[in-house]
Every structure is written in structure tokens, then in C-alpha cells.
Write a protein that holds these residues in place. Sequence first.
Motif, PDB file in Angstrom:
ATOM      1  N   PHE A 128       0.836  -1.202   0.000  1.00 41.12           N
ATOM      2  CA  PHE A 128       0.000   0.000   0.000  1.00 41.12           C
ATOM      3  C   PHE A 128       0.873   1.255   0.000  1.00 41.12           C
ATOM      4  CE2 PHE A 128      -1.837   3.345   2.699  1.00 41.12           C
ATOM      5  CZ  PHE A 128      -2.934   3.698   1.930  1.00 41.12           C
ATOM      6  N   VAL A 129       1.981   1.216   0.750  1.00 36.88           N
ATOM      7  CA  VAL A 129       2.853   2.390   0.851  1.00 36.88           C
ATOM      8  C   VAL A 129       3.616   2.624  -0.442  1.00 36.88           C
ATOM      9  CG1 VAL A 129       4.869   3.355   2.040  1.00 36.88           C
ATOM     10  CG2 VAL A 129       3.075   2.205   3.360  1.00 36.88           C
ATOM     11  N   LEU A 130       4.069   1.537  -1.097  1.00 34.55           N
ATOM     12  CA  LEU A 130       4.999   1.663  -2.217  1.00 34.55           C
ATOM     13  C   LEU A 130       4.355   1.534  -3.593  1.00 34.55           C
ATOM     14  CD1 LEU A 130       7.861  -0.538  -0.712  1.00 34.55           C
ATOM     15  CD2 LEU A 130       7.859   1.941  -0.919  1.00 34.55           C
ATOM     16  N   GLN A 131       3.067   1.270  -3.665  1.00 32.10           N
ATOM     17  CA  GLN A 131       2.424   1.146  -4.971  1.00 32.10           C
ATOM     18  C   GLN A 131       2.435   2.481  -5.715  1.00 32.10           C
ATOM     19  OE1 GLN A 131      -1.731   0.210  -4.527  1.00 32.10           O
ATOM     20  NE2 GLN A 131      -2.026   1.705  -2.906  1.00 32.10           N
ATOM     21  N   ASN A 132       2.213   2.413  -7.030  1.00 28.70           N
ATOM     22  CA  ASN A 132       2.171   3.636  -7.830  1.00 28.70           C
ATOM     23  C   ASN A 132       1.082   4.570  -7.300  1.00 28.70           C
ATOM     24  OD1 ASN A 132       4.141   2.520  -9.421  1.00 28.70           O
ATOM     25  ND2 ASN A 132       2.744   1.836 -11.016  1.00 28.70           N
ATOM     26  N   GLY A 133       1.475   5.799  -6.963  1.00 32.09           N
ATOM     27  CA  GLY A 133       0.531   6.736  -6.368  1.00 32.09           C
ATOM     28  C   GLY A 133       0.179   6.412  -4.939  1.00 32.09           C
ATOM     29  N   GLY A 134       0.998   5.557  -4.291  1.00 30.90           N
ATOM     30  CA  GLY A 134       0.735   5.148  -2.922  1.00 30.90           C
ATOM     31  C   GLY A 134       1.148   6.198  -1.900  1.00 30.90           C
ATOM     32  N   ALA A 135       1.170   5.764  -0.641  1.00 34.74           N
ATOM     33  CA  ALA A 135       1.429   6.694   0.457  1.00 34.74           C
ATOM     34  C   ALA A 135       2.795   7.366   0.328  1.00 34.74           C
ATOM     35  CB  ALA A 135       1.326   5.959   1.789  1.00 34.74           C
ATOM     36  N   LEU A 136       3.824   6.618  -0.050  1.00 40.46           N
ATOM     37  CA  LEU A 136       5.160   7.206  -0.165  1.00 40.46           C
ATOM     38  C   LEU A 136       5.217   8.225  -1.291  1.00 40.46           C
ATOM     39  CD1 LEU A 136       8.107   7.358   0.655  1.00 40.46           C
ATOM     40  CD2 LEU A 136       8.570   5.396  -0.832  1.00 40.46           C
ATOM     41  N   SER A 137       4.688   7.884  -2.434  1.00 40.02           N
ATOM     42  CA  SER A 137       4.700   8.810  -3.567  1.00 40.02           C
ATOM     43  C   SER A 137       3.919  10.083  -3.251  1.00 40.02           C
ATOM     44  CB  SER A 137       4.115   8.134  -4.817  1.00 40.02           C
ATOM     45  OG  SER A 137       4.912   7.034  -5.217  1.00 40.02           O
ATOM     46  N   MET A 163      11.572  -4.582  -1.276  1.00 41.51           N
ATOM     47  CA  MET A 163      10.981  -5.708  -0.563  1.00 41.51           C
ATOM     48  C   MET A 163      11.925  -6.237   0.506  1.00 41.51           C
ATOM     49  SD  MET A 163       8.723  -7.864  -3.347  1.00 41.51           S
ATOM     50  CE  MET A 163      10.023  -8.046  -4.592  1.00 41.51           C
ATOM     51  N   ILE A 164      13.219  -6.200   0.240  1.00 40.96           N
ATOM     52  CA  ILE A 164      14.195  -6.583   1.261  1.00 40.96           C
ATOM     53  C   ILE A 164      14.133  -5.614   2.438  1.00 40.96           C
ATOM     54  CG2 ILE A 164      16.670  -6.741   1.751  1.00 40.96           C
ATOM     55  CD1 ILE A 164      17.044  -7.833  -1.067  1.00 40.96           C
ATOM     56  N   LEU A 165      13.955  -4.326   2.140  1.00 35.30           N
ATOM     57  CA  LEU A 165      13.819  -3.335   3.216  1.00 35.30           C
ATOM     58  C   LEU A 165      12.558  -3.608   4.040  1.00 35.30           C
ATOM     59  CD1 LEU A 165      14.859  -0.064   1.339  1.00 35.30           C
ATOM     60  CD2 LEU A 165      16.209  -1.390   2.979  1.00 35.30           C
ATOM     61  N   ALA A 166      11.474  -3.997   3.381  1.00 36.20           N
ATOM     62  CA  ALA A 166      10.246  -4.324   4.108  1.00 36.20           C
ATOM     63  C   ALA A 166      10.462  -5.527   5.017  1.00 36.20           C
ATOM     64  CB  ALA A 166       9.109  -4.597   3.116  1.00 36.20           C
ATOM     65  N   ALA A 167      11.121  -6.557   4.497  1.00 39.76           N
ATOM     66  CA  ALA A 167      11.404  -7.739   5.315  1.00 39.76           C
ATOM     67  C   ALA A 167      12.363  -7.400   6.450  1.00 39.76           C
ATOM     68  CB  ALA A 167      11.989  -8.845   4.434  1.00 39.76           C
ATOM     69  N   SER A 168      13.286  -6.471   6.196  1.00 40.04           N
ATOM     70  CA  SER A 168      14.232  -6.062   7.235  1.00 40.04           C
ATOM     71  C   SER A 168      13.517  -5.364   8.376  1.00 40.04           C
ATOM     72  CB  SER A 168      15.301  -5.138   6.637  1.00 40.04           C
ATOM     73  OG  SER A 168      16.032  -5.802   5.615  1.00 40.04           O
ATOM     74  N   TRP A 169      12.519  -4.547   8.043  1.00 40.27           N
ATOM     75  CA  TRP A 169      11.724  -3.875   9.075  1.00 40.27           C
ATOM     76  C   TRP A 169      11.110  -4.900  10.027  1.00 40.27           C
ATOM     77  CZ3 TRP A 169       6.251  -3.974   9.684  1.00 40.27           C
ATOM     78  CH2 TRP A 169       5.759  -3.057  10.621  1.00 40.27           C
ATOM     79  N   GLN A 170      10.741  -6.044   9.481  1.00 38.16           N
ATOM     80  CA  GLN A 170      10.145  -7.091  10.302  1.00 38.16           C
ATOM     81  C   GLN A 170      11.195  -7.883  11.076  1.00 38.16           C
ATOM     82  OE1 GLN A 170       8.389 -10.376   8.185  1.00 38.16           O
ATOM     83  NE2 GLN A 170       6.872 -10.767   9.789  1.00 38.16           N
ATOM     84  N   GLY A 171      12.376  -8.080  10.493  1.00 34.19           N
ATOM     85  CA  GLY A 171      13.344  -9.011  11.072  1.00 34.19           C
ATOM     86  C   GLY A 171      14.385  -8.422  11.990  1.00 34.19           C
ATOM     87  N   ILE A 172      14.527  -7.096  12.032  1.00 39.37           N
ATOM     88  CA  ILE A 172      15.572  -6.483  12.853  1.00 39.37           C
ATOM     89  C   ILE A 172      15.391  -6.829  14.328  1.00 39.37           C
ATOM     90  CG2 ILE A 172      16.420  -4.264  13.745  1.00 39.37           C
ATOM     91  CD1 ILE A 172      16.043  -3.136  10.935  1.00 39.37           C
TER      92      ILE A 172
END
Length: 304
Positions: A128-137, A163-172
Motif C-alpha cells: 500500500f505504501v509503495l504502490q504507484n501513487g501510494g502513500a510514499l509517492s 521488498m528486502i527493506l520491508a522484510a528487514s523492518w520485520q526481522g531487525i
Amino acid sequence: MTTTTSHKATSYQRSAWAFLGPGAAVVVLVLYLPVLYTVYLSFTTYSGLGSPVFAGVANYVALVQDPVFVTSLVNTLIWVAGSLLIPVGIGLVVAYLSFGLKGAAWLRVPFLIPYALSGVAVGIVFGFVLQNGGALSQALAFLHLPGSETRWLQEAPLNTVVMILAASWQGIGVNALLFTVGLQSIPKEPLEAARVDGASGWRLFRFMVWPLLRPSTTIVVGLSIVNSLKTFDIVQAMTQGGPNRVSETLGVSMYRDTFSNSDYGLGSAVAIFLSIITVAASVIYVRRQLAIGDSSGDTASKDA
């Protein structure tokens, strides 16, 4: 005397097998038989209907010749490297910097909360955050910062990186917790002696803490390698391996070939290949760590 002892030993063995038997049967039924069946299917052509038709090594030849398989393999290796550098590295930094601080357990809680979420949930949130026109954009556009037009999930290898950054947010968090347990197991006397000799900061960590933390590091890195090789849920939730299969990992390729394309033979071949490289990577890493530990012990003995 000998007969009585032999009778007791036999009775003990029967009792042991009576306890072990059901558990061993479950392991064979749930683990080993499916693996053997998957190996069999990898040498067949099977669509899920009818009976499998033996095809020799045709599925493995098709894998080697398939450019999508090569892309999946490269993406999987990128996942391994990223998982070692980011969640493991940052987890170590968080554990070391917070260790010994007052209220450190509460400082680590924000890093542990994401681990309670499933990989699919994390993928949906970041999708949702990273999709085209999503929250980040939208946020970047509102702040007039560059990157608002970037297609985070549509361009390779950028989509794999985010996607690695997203998984890192979960695994740190869990990595920080495991490293904290390792730090708590380190004897205080060598560290205090090193501080008396003037060691501090990076020198203290490099020459004292890091070698003593090796058992925990072996566990954390080993788990990270295995989990990253099997990456599936976050990729499937965020990109489904797209666009045009450029962000697939071996786990996603296995799922697509088996269940989406109904090619159970090819999907089984991917599964066996993935299992082989996972086991091989684990064995090579553990043996290397054991060899390093033995050489360190020999060096310490010679110094003594």
C-alpha cells in the motif's frame, strides 16, 4: 546376572521404542514421504490430473534453459545478501548499543513489534505504501521531494531492494533479541580486563565482544541464510513476482509453476533444487564456523 541385565536392557529398549515410535512415524509420514514424492514428481510430467508420466531429467534441463529461473536464482541470492547486511547488521547494532542501558528492554520493544506480524501482513502494508501513487509517492509529492514518480514495485532490481527493506523492518527486532541473549552470555571478567588495559569502543567490540559473540552470530546468520533462501510470502503479497516475473524468487517460481501453471513436475524440480542449495549453504556455513572455532581454540592453546 548376565541374563537379568540383558533382559533389563531389552525391556528398556522396548520401552524407548514405544515412546519414540509414534513420533518417528509422524516425522516419516509428514516430512520424509512428501520429500521422496516430490523427488519422484520432479522426474515426471504431471498436471495434477491422471497419472504422472516419467520424463527423466527433462524438468531440470528446462530449468537450466529458462531465463526466468536464472532471474529467480539471482533475486534469491540478492535476498540472501540483503538479509545478511540489513536486518542482521542493524540487529547487531541495536543489540550492542542498547546492551547495558537502563530500560534497554523497552527500547527494543518497537523493533520487536513488527515480528509479531505475518509476512503477508507486512507485504500488504508496504505494498500500500509503495504502490504507484501510494502513500510514499503522495508524501514525496506533498513535500516537493524527488522520487514521487518512481515506480517502486515496477522496476527491477529496485522492487527487490524495497521488498528486502520491508522484510528487514520485520526481522531487525528478533535478530537484536538473539544478539542480546548472546551478549548476556559473555563473561564480564574478560571485558573488564580489556577495559582496564585501555580497550574501548570499536577496539573492544572488534577484539573482545565479536569473537565471544560467535556462537550467537552463527545461529543468527544461519537462520537468516535459510529464511532468505526460502523467501516467498512478502514477494507474493507485494508483487507476485512481477512485473513479467522480474522479481520472482525460487520460492515464488516454485509456487507459480506448481499451482498457477499446474506443472507439478517442473515445480517439484524447483523445490528440490531449492532444498539442495538450502541444505548445502547451511552445511557449508556451519562447517566453516566450526573450523574457525577449532582454529581459534588451537591458537589460544598454543598461546597458553
